[in-house]
Design an enzyme around this catalytic site. Structure first.
Site, PDB file in Angstrom:
ATOM      1  N   TYR A  41      -3.072  10.854   1.411  1.00  0.00           N
ATOM      2  CA  TYR A  41      -3.679  10.764   0.080  1.00  0.00           C
ATOM      3  C   TYR A  41      -3.602  12.107  -0.639  1.00  0.00           C
ATOM      4  O   TYR A  41      -3.346  12.165  -1.847  1.00  0.00           O
ATOM      5  CB  TYR A  41      -5.140  10.308   0.191  1.00  0.00           C
ATOM      6  CG  TYR A  41      -5.290   8.855   0.516  1.00  0.00           C
ATOM      7  CD1 TYR A  41      -5.615   7.931  -0.472  1.00  0.00           C
ATOM      8  CD2 TYR A  41      -5.093   8.384   1.813  1.00  0.00           C
ATOM      9  CE1 TYR A  41      -5.748   6.586  -0.181  1.00  0.00           C
ATOM     10  CE2 TYR A  41      -5.225   7.045   2.122  1.00  0.00           C
ATOM     11  CZ  TYR A  41      -5.548   6.151   1.121  1.00  0.00           C
ATOM     12  OH  TYR A  41      -5.671   4.817   1.415  1.00  0.00           O
ATOM     13  N   ASP A  54       0.836  -1.198   0.000  1.00  0.00           N
ATOM     14  CA  ASP A  54       0.000   0.000   0.000  1.00  0.00           C
ATOM     15  C   ASP A  54       0.880   1.260   0.000  1.00  0.00           C
ATOM     16  O   ASP A  54       1.837   1.344  -0.765  1.00  0.00           O
ATOM     17  CB  ASP A  54      -0.953  -0.053   1.198  1.00  0.00           C
ATOM     18  CG  ASP A  54      -2.104   0.936   1.100  1.00  0.00           C
ATOM     19  OD1 ASP A  54      -3.054   0.669   0.348  1.00  0.00           O
ATOM     20  OD2 ASP A  54      -2.044   1.981   1.771  1.00  0.00           O
ATOM     21  N   HIS A  94      -5.388  -7.643   0.108  1.00  0.00           N
ATOM     22  CA  HIS A  94      -4.568  -6.445   0.273  1.00  0.00           C
ATOM     23  C   HIS A  94      -3.792  -6.439   1.584  1.00  0.00           C
ATOM     24  O   HIS A  94      -2.649  -5.994   1.624  1.00  0.00           O
ATOM     25  CB  HIS A  94      -5.481  -5.223   0.190  1.00  0.00           C
ATOM     26  CG  HIS A  94      -4.773  -3.914   0.259  1.00  0.00           C
ATOM     27  ND1 HIS A  94      -3.911  -3.477  -0.724  1.00  0.00           N
ATOM     28  CD2 HIS A  94      -4.787  -2.932   1.199  1.00  0.00           C
ATOM     29  CE1 HIS A  94      -3.435  -2.279  -0.400  1.00  0.00           C
ATOM     30  NE2 HIS A  94      -3.950  -1.930   0.766  1.00  0.00           N
TER      31      HIS A  94
END
Length: 462
Positions: free
Chosen positions: A372, A227, A428
Site C-alpha cells: 500500500y 485487487d 470482492h
C-alpha cells in the site's frame, strides 16, 4: 482598455483550456525500467539460481502449538457498545466464536493437505523466491490450451483460487478452450519472499510476474486478477502488450485524469455516465465518499505506516484474525454491517481461516501491507496509470466490489474493452465467494480475446 481586458481574459481562458486538455488527454512515454532489477538481499550474484523447485505447504506442530498457546492466553476483549453490531469494526463477541473455532475445531493438518492438492513450486525471480501453483489441464483433441496467470490481492495468496482452478482446468463441452493455470503469491504475500529494498511497487511486481512466466516457458499468456493483483496485471498489459494476450479482471478500474473528470460530471448528469440500474453504485457522490471514508481507515494506515500496524498484528494471532476477518467480511457484503458477522457468513469460515493462518505462519503481514505504501509513492506508477492499455480486456463487476466504474470510464484506460459483466450478487473475493460465476466469465472472455486477435490478424493480411 475594455478590448485589452477582454483579449486578456479570452487568452487566459484559451490557455487554461489547452492546459486542461493536455492534462486530461496526454499520454506520457512509458518509464524506463530495469527488467532485471535485483530485489534480493545484497547484490546480484554472478550466477542466478533459475531452478524450479517443488514445494509443499506444511503447518508444522511447533508453529501450531505456539499459535494455540497465544490464542489460549489472549486477554479479554472489550465488549461492543449496546446496539452496535459491526458498525465500529470487528464485533468482538462474534470474534470470540471464530477464535474458539480456530483453536479447537479448525483442522490444521487437513487444511494443509487440501492446499497441497495442487502442484506447488518455488523459483527465484530477481532475487526473491516466488511461490506458485501450476495446474495443467486434461488435454482433449481439438481443445486449445491457454496459459493463464492468476494474481490475488491483500490479504490473500494463491489459496484464494483453490475453488476456481479445477473449473478452469477442466474442459467444458460448450468451449474448445481450457486453461493451464499459474496462480502466484505476490512477493511478500503467502509463501513468496518479501524484499528488504524500497520500491517494489505494482509496476515492478508486474515486471517480476512477466519474468516468472518467461521462466516457465510462456512467451505470451493471459491474466486474471483482482485487487492489487489487478493493478499489477493492468501495468503488465500496459507495458508488455506483445506478451499479454488478454486481461480479465474482477476489479476493473481506470485511474486516468479524464476518468476522474467523468466521475464528477456524472454527479450533475448521472445518466450520461452510468446505466440507471447501477446508478446507486456510484451516485450520489456523497454516499460514495461516505462509504469510502468509512471503510478505508485500514488503507490509510497501510499506505503510510505499515510497519507500525505490523508490530501489533505480528505478535497477536487474535489481533491478526480480527483485523483480516473484518476486512474480508465487509468486502463480501457491506450492507451487513448491522449483523454481528458483518458479512463474514458469505464466505466459508475454513477458507477465511486458511488466509489468516497463512499470514500468521509466514509472518508476512508487514511485507504484504507495505504494498500500500509502495503503490502510491513512486512516479513510475502514476505514469503507467495514465497510459491506455491496448490489450483486449474484460471486466466483471460483482455487486459488493469495493469500487464500480461503468464502461464509458473504463474505456479511458482500456480502449479494447471486449466484454463487461455486471452482476447483482457477489463481492470482492470473487474466487472464494462465487467461483463458478467468475470461471464462467473467464471462459466467455477468453473467447472474445481470441476473436479480437483473429480480427487483428485478418486486418493485417487484408
Amino acid at each position: 482598455m475594455y478590448k485589452i481586458l477582454s483579449s486578456f481574459v479570452a487568452g487566459v481562458a484559451i490557455g487554461s483550456g489547452l492546459v486542461i486538455t493536455y492534462v486530461l488527454y496526454n499520454v506520457p512515454e512509458p518509464p524506463e525500467l530495469d527488467l532485471q532489477r535485483w530485489w534480493g538481499i545484497g547484490t546480484r550474484p554472478t550466477e542466478e539460481d533459475k531452478s524450479i523447485r517443488p514445494f509443499s505447504i506444511d503447518f508444522n506442530d511447533t508453529v501450531i502449538l505456539d499459535l494455540k498457546e497465544r490464542l489460549k492466553n489472549r486477554r479479554p476483549f472489550t465488549k461492543p457498545l449496546e446496539g452496535i453490531n459491526s458498525e465500529y469494526g470487528m464485533n468482538t463477541e462474534y470474534l470470540e466464536t471464530v477464535l474458539e473455532y480456530w483453536l479447537n475445531e479448525y483442522n490444521f493438518k487437513k487444511r494443509a493437505e487440501l492446499l497441497n492438492k495442487f502442484p506447488h513450486y518455488k523459483t527465484r525471480i530477481q532475487g526473491l523466491d516466488l511461490h506458485f501453483i501450476r495446474v495443467k489441464p486434461e488435454i482433449k483433441e481439438g481443445v486449445q490450451v491457454l496459459p493463464l496467470l492468476m494474481m490475488h490481492g491483500w490479504p490473500s495468496s494463491s489459496k484464494e483460487f483453490d475453488k476456481v482452478i479445477p473449473i478452469l482446468t477442466t474442459p467444458k463441452h460448450e468451449y474448445n478452450i481450457v486453461f493451464e493455470v499459474v496462480a502466484v503469491d505476490l512477493p511478500g504475500y503467502g509463501f513468496s519472499e518479501g524484499t528488504n529494498k524500497p520500491g517494489l511497487n505494482p509496476v515492478q511486481i508486474g515486471v517480476m510476474m512477466r519474468n516468472l512466466m518467461l521462466r516457465l516457458g510462456f512467451e505470451k499468456f493471459y491474466i486474471q486478477a483482482g485487487d492489487w493483483g489487478s493493478q499489477c496485471a493492468t501495468h503488465m498489459a500496459t507495458l508488455f502488450p506483445d506478451q499479454v494476450l488478454g486481461l480479465h479482471t474482477n476489479m476493473p478500474l481506470s485511474s486516468r485524469p479524464l476518468s476522474t473528470v467523468k466521475l464528477f460530471i456524472g454527479a450533475l448528469f448521472p445518466s450520461l455516465i452510468v446505466d440507471a440500474k447501477y446508478m446507486d453504485r456510484i451516485y450520489p457522490l456523497k454516499n460514495l465518499f461516505s462509504y469510502i471514508l468509512r471503510e478505508t481507515g485500514y488503507f490509510h494506515i497501510q499506505a503510510t505506516k505499515p510497519d507500525t500496524i505490523g508490530v501489533a498484528l505480528t505478535d497477536s494471532p487474535a489481533g491478526l484474525a480480527g483485523y483480516l476477518i473484518e476486512k474480508m467480511a465487509i468486502c463480501s457484503n457491506r450492507d451487513q454491517l448491522d449483523t454481528p458477522h458483518g458479512g463474514l457468513e458469505n464466505l466459508n469460515l475454513d477458507d477465511v481461516l486458511d488466509t489468516v493462518t497463512i499470514n500468521w505462519i509466514n509472518n508476512c503481514i508487514v511485507t504484504s501491507t507495505r504494498l500500500y505504501a509502495e503503490g502510491f509513492s513512486w512516479p513510475e506508477v502514476l505514469i503507467v496509470h495514465r497510459i491506455p492499455s491496448m490489450v483486449p480486456t474484460a471486466g466483471i463487476n460483482f455487486k459488493y466490489e469495493v469500487l464500480y466504474q461503468p464502461d464509458w470510464i473504463l474505456r479511458d484506460k482500456f480502449p479494447n474493452l471486449v466484454r463487461s459483466t455486471v452482476l447483482d450478487f457477489g463481492g470482492h473475493f470473487a474466487a472464494l465467494h462465487t467461483p463458478q460465476a467468475l470461471a464462467d466469465d473467464i471462459f466467455a472472455s477468453a473467447v472474445q480475446f481470441l476473436k479480437f486477435h483473429d480480427r487483428k490478424r485478418n486486418q493485417k493480411s487484408s
